[in-house]
Enzyme design. Structure first.
Site, short mmCIF file in Angstrom:
data_model
loop_
_atom_site.label_atom_id
_atom_site.label_comp_id
_atom_site.label_asym_id
_atom_site.label_seq_id
_atom_site.Cartn_x
_atom_site.Cartn_y
_atom_site.Cartn_z
N TYR A 1 10.21 -4.31 -8.99
CA TYR A 1 9.44 -5.05 -7.97
C TYR A 1 9.00 -4.10 -6.85
CZ TYR A 1 8.25 -8.99 -4.87
OH TYR A 1 7.60 -9.89 -4.05
N SER B 1 3.96 -7.05 -0.65
CA SER B 1 5.22 -7.59 -0.14
C SER B 1 5.71 -6.61 0.92
CB SER B 1 6.24 -7.66 -1.28
OG SER B 1 7.55 -7.84 -0.77
#
Ligand code: NAD
Length: 256
Positions: A151, A138
């Site tokens: 995350y 990401s």
């Protein structure tokens, strides 16, 4: 381009994983699907490209189930040539309120699952002296945002893991690279739009605009199809010396 190859894509019943699975199928690769929810729809979508597909429902937070999935894939198609570690989840809370079991779950699914699939896929790739490992990280593998500690930690870590796997195999035909998307409008992100709309009493459209405006200069979502094409490039012959990169497709997010 990928006729006769087999690609296993984790978390491919939806969103980015399904987009990547379809792009690889379009190039002729047989596909092993994984993930929760509807299976028949995704299976029909990849088979529409004239390839074979199989499905295994392993939970990526469970190493024993991951081992079963890897054995299943080898049994169905002989070997996994292309491994796409895509399954991932999000949980949003400040560090002091972050439930420890949520932390463990995010790290297990977003990070440790890729360690397990990779260690199990490498021996057959080494024998064939060909392999492509693609980790869907990401933009949060490169920069941080508040409330996303697990995350961001998992995505930074998988970028590091990508580099180690690339280095350990640098003299072979096996490459390992990461893809770092900015916002992609999938169920994972729609949940964040919904939360913003509810918290700030905004319409879906206003909340979407705010979400993009905070981070993504292009004010545009990246699509699963575009990410699929980047995965296809990583699988190509032209990319055989692309090793250990973390390639963002993020509308300028990380350039700021
Ligand atoms: P999604 O929610 O649409 O899809 C996630 C997929 O993972 C689904 O197929 C789901 O069934 C599967 N999955 C979830 N938990 C699982 C588990 N325990 N075991 C097996 N499968 C499981 O999400 P998405 O947006 O397509 O996300 C895919 C990947 O892309 C994730 O790693 C995510 O972090 C990353 N990503 C997404 C965005 C975005 O904006 N959507 C941005 C950057 C990175």
């Amino acid at each position: 381009m990928l006729k006769g190859k087999t690609a296993l894509v984790t978390g491919s019943t939806s969103g980015i994983g399904l987009g990547i699975a379809k792009a690889l199928a379009r190039q002729g690769a047989n596909i092993v699907l994984n993930g929760f929810g509807d299976v028949d729809g995704p299976k029909a979508q990849v088979e529409a490209f004239g390839v074979k597909s199989a499905y295994h429902g392993a939970d990526m937070s469970k190493p024993g189930e991951i081992e079963e999935m890897m054995k299943f894939a080898a049994g169905e198609f002989g070997r996994v040539d292309i491994l796409v570690n895509n399954a991932g989840i999000q949980h949003v809370a400040p560090v002091e309120d972050f439930a420890p079991e949520k932390w463990d779950q995010v790290i297990a699914i977003n990070l440790s699952s890729a360690f397990h699939t990779t260690r199990l896929a490498l021996p057959a790739m080494k024998k064939a002296n060909w392999g492509r490992i693609i980790n869907v990280a990401s933009v949060h593998g490169l920069v941080a945002s508040v409330q996303k500690s697990a995350y961001v930690a998992s995505k930074h870590a998988i970028v590091g893991f990508t580099k180690v796997v690339a280095l350990e195999n640098a003299t072979t035909g096996i490459t390992c690279n990461a893809i770092c998307p900015g916002w992609v409008l999938t169920p994972l992100v729609q949940k964040q739009v919904d939360a913003k709309a509810a918290a700030l009493k905004l319409s879906n459209e206003e909340a979407t605009k705010q979400l993009l405006g905070e981070k993504e200069p292009s004010m545009q979502f990246t699509t699963p199809e575009e990410l699929g094409e980047l995965a296809v490039f990583f699988c190509s012959d032209a990319a055989k010396n692309v090793r250990g990169v973390a390639w963002n497709m993020d509308g300028g997010w990380a350039a700021q």
